[in-house]
Scaffold this motif. Structure first.
Motif, PDB file in Angstrom:
ATOM      1  N   HIS A 118       0.823  -1.218   0.000  1.00 44.56           N
ATOM      2  CA  HIS A 118       0.000   0.000   0.000  1.00 44.56           C
ATOM      3  C   HIS A 118       0.854   1.263   0.000  1.00 44.56           C
ATOM      4  O   HIS A 118       0.347   2.356  -0.217  1.00 44.56           O
ATOM      5  CB  HIS A 118      -0.914  -0.004   1.234  1.00 44.56           C
ATOM      6  N   GLY A 119       2.169   1.082   0.216  1.00 47.71           N
ATOM      7  CA  GLY A 119       3.061   2.239   0.217  1.00 47.71           C
ATOM      8  C   GLY A 119       3.753   2.447  -1.117  1.00 47.71           C
ATOM      9  O   GLY A 119       3.637   3.508  -1.724  1.00 47.71           O
ATOM     10  N   CYS A 120       4.464   1.407  -1.604  1.00 42.39           N
ATOM     11  CA  CYS A 120       5.236   1.544  -2.849  1.00 42.39           C
ATOM     12  C   CYS A 120       4.570   0.865  -4.044  1.00 42.39           C
ATOM     13  O   CYS A 120       5.035   1.006  -5.173  1.00 42.39           O
ATOM     14  CB  CYS A 120       6.632   0.966  -2.653  1.00 42.39           C
ATOM     15  N   TYR A 121       3.478   0.112  -3.786  1.00 41.01           N
ATOM     16  CA  TYR A 121       2.697  -0.570  -4.820  1.00 41.01           C
ATOM     17  C   TYR A 121       3.467  -1.684  -5.534  1.00 41.01           C
ATOM     18  O   TYR A 121       3.050  -2.167  -6.574  1.00 41.01           O
ATOM     19  CB  TYR A 121       2.144   0.432  -5.841  1.00 41.01           C
ATOM     20  N   SER A 130       6.354  -8.090   6.532  1.00 35.32           N
ATOM     21  CA  SER A 130       5.285  -7.207   6.073  1.00 35.32           C
ATOM     22  C   SER A 130       4.365  -6.852   7.238  1.00 35.32           C
ATOM     23  O   SER A 130       4.414  -7.476   8.300  1.00 35.32           O
ATOM     24  CB  SER A 130       4.481  -7.873   4.949  1.00 35.32           C
ATOM     25  N   VAL A 131       3.539  -5.846   7.014  1.00 36.37           N
ATOM     26  CA  VAL A 131       2.565  -5.388   8.004  1.00 36.37           C
ATOM     27  C   VAL A 131       1.191  -5.371   7.338  1.00 36.37           C
ATOM     28  O   VAL A 131       1.039  -4.838   6.235  1.00 36.37           O
ATOM     29  CB  VAL A 131       2.901  -3.970   8.518  1.00 36.37           C
ATOM     30  N   ALA A 132       0.195  -5.961   7.982  1.00 39.49           N
ATOM     31  CA  ALA A 132      -1.177  -5.967   7.472  1.00 39.49           C
ATOM     32  C   ALA A 132      -2.063  -5.181   8.431  1.00 39.49           C
ATOM     33  O   ALA A 132      -2.008  -5.389   9.649  1.00 39.49           O
ATOM     34  CB  ALA A 132      -1.691  -7.399   7.322  1.00 39.49           C
ATOM     35  N   ASN A 136      -5.136  -3.902   4.136  1.00 39.10           N
ATOM     36  CA  ASN A 136      -4.013  -3.480   3.303  1.00 39.10           C
ATOM     37  C   ASN A 136      -2.725  -4.106   3.821  1.00 39.10           C
ATOM     38  O   ASN A 136      -2.619  -4.489   4.986  1.00 39.10           O
ATOM     39  CB  ASN A 136      -3.881  -1.956   3.294  1.00 39.10           C
ATOM     40  N   THR A 137      -1.730  -4.184   2.928  1.00 42.19           N
ATOM     41  CA  THR A 137      -0.449  -4.787   3.267  1.00 42.19           C
ATOM     42  C   THR A 137       0.681  -3.840   2.872  1.00 42.19           C
ATOM     43  O   THR A 137       0.598  -3.169   1.849  1.00 42.19           O
ATOM     44  CB  THR A 137      -0.274  -6.141   2.542  1.00 42.19           C
ATOM     45  N   TRP A 138       1.711  -3.797   3.707  1.00 38.74           N
ATOM     46  CA  TRP A 138       2.894  -2.972   3.445  1.00 38.74           C
ATOM     47  C   TRP A 138       4.152  -3.816   3.596  1.00 38.74           C
ATOM     48  O   TRP A 138       4.188  -4.744   4.408  1.00 38.74           O
ATOM     49  CB  TRP A 138       3.014  -1.828   4.452  1.00 38.74           C
TER      50      TRP A 138
END
Length: 296
Positions: A118-121, A130-132, A136-138
């Motif tokens: 969700h940050g860099c696509y 990762s962080v969910a 959304n996931t980052w």
């Protein structure tokens, strides 16, 4: 997406004819010549390439008798044409995946199937940190504080609208400041006279008992529970000698020459007539109504 295997690579067996057979297609004699037998039919190499060879799904050219052929789900490829549709890595001897008629190596397949950051696509590949949050996931390094831009990682965080903040930045930007200790109130808190307090700061000045949800009073900018106010702060009634607290019965007070009374205790010493808001006479430190004073 499941990893798959093709059948092959394979080559057709080219033999030299020792019997007197003719080519099934052009009828030329095959005696002493090279030929291929396919579907129980003998054919010369030229007719095989023209009539029997499968068409490569990639380059659309025939897969000739001298080429190696790969086969997967009724589709055929030259060995050199069987490669990943994304990175073009040859897959003749590698596991692969098929998606929407595209052949993909395992690495590109993982990218296709992975969630997008969700940050860099970019894809969040399996096995990466990762962080969910809220669907959304980052990437871990992309999940950053809106204010200081530092990665939050596994630390606590707070949100404001669509923006995410580390605890420190959220406190500095949004948190109310406790009127007692001057520190940020991150959760809960108590409001008194439109001023915010930590619940742990909103305590009796004497016994330190928490006052949130309890009866209390304020005196000279300090807070007191009922018991401590009675014993340490409240004036003593000159009539009954009990504290004048302002709680319950006797909220009105009569003050005279440095002394104080509950309103209901300010009475004539002789007839007990209430003298609040009335004329009275003092004699030998006692209070009398005018009628009783005449009889003294």
């Amino acid at each position: 997406m499941a990893t798959q295997r093709h059948s092959g690579p394979r080559s057709y067996t080219i033999n030299t004819m020792t019997d007197r057979f003719d080519c099934h297609y052009c009828h030329d004699s095959l005696y002493g010549k090279k030929y291929i037998k396919k579907d129980e039919k003998h054919c010369c190499l030229r007719c095989f390439d023209k009539f029997c060879a499968n068409t490569c799904a990639e380059c659309r050219r025939p897969i000739g008798s001298d080429a190696k052929e790969l086969h997967h789900k009724n589709r055929y490829w030259h060995e050199d044409c069987f490669r990943c549709a994304k990175c073009y890595k040859p897959l003749g001897n590698e596991p692969f995946s098929a998606k929407d008629d595209k052949i993909l190596c395992n690495k590109c397949s993982s990218r296709e199937d992975s969630a997008r950051c969700h940050g860099c696509y970019k894809p969040v590949l399996p096995g990466t940190q990762s962080v969910a949050y809220k669907g959304n996931t980052w990437h871990e390094e992309c999940f950053t504080c809106f204010q200081c831009k530092l990665p939050i990682g596994s630390q606590s965080f707070l949100t404001k609208g669509e923006d995410t903040y580390c605890t420190s930045c959220h406190e500095k930007k949004f948190a109310k400041i406790c009127v007692h200790c001057k520190k940020a109130i991150t959760s809960g808190g108590v409001s008194y006279q439109d001023q915010p307090w930590h619940a742990e700061c909103f305590v009796c000045n004497t016994c330190k008992k928490p006052l949130a949800g309890q009866r209390f009073t304020a005196h000279e900018d300090h807070l007191y529970c009922v018991d401590c106010y009675k014993t340490t702060v409240a004036k003593k009634c000159s009539g009954c000698d009990n504290p004048i607290t302002g709680f319950g019965k006797g909220t009105n007070v009569v003050n005279y020459e440095g002394q104080s009374w509950h309103e209901y205790c300010f009475t004539c010493k002789k007839c007990s007539l209430s003298l609040a808001n009335k004329h009275f006479v003092t004699h030998s430190e006692a209070i009398y109504c005018p009628d009783c004073a005449k009889k003294l």
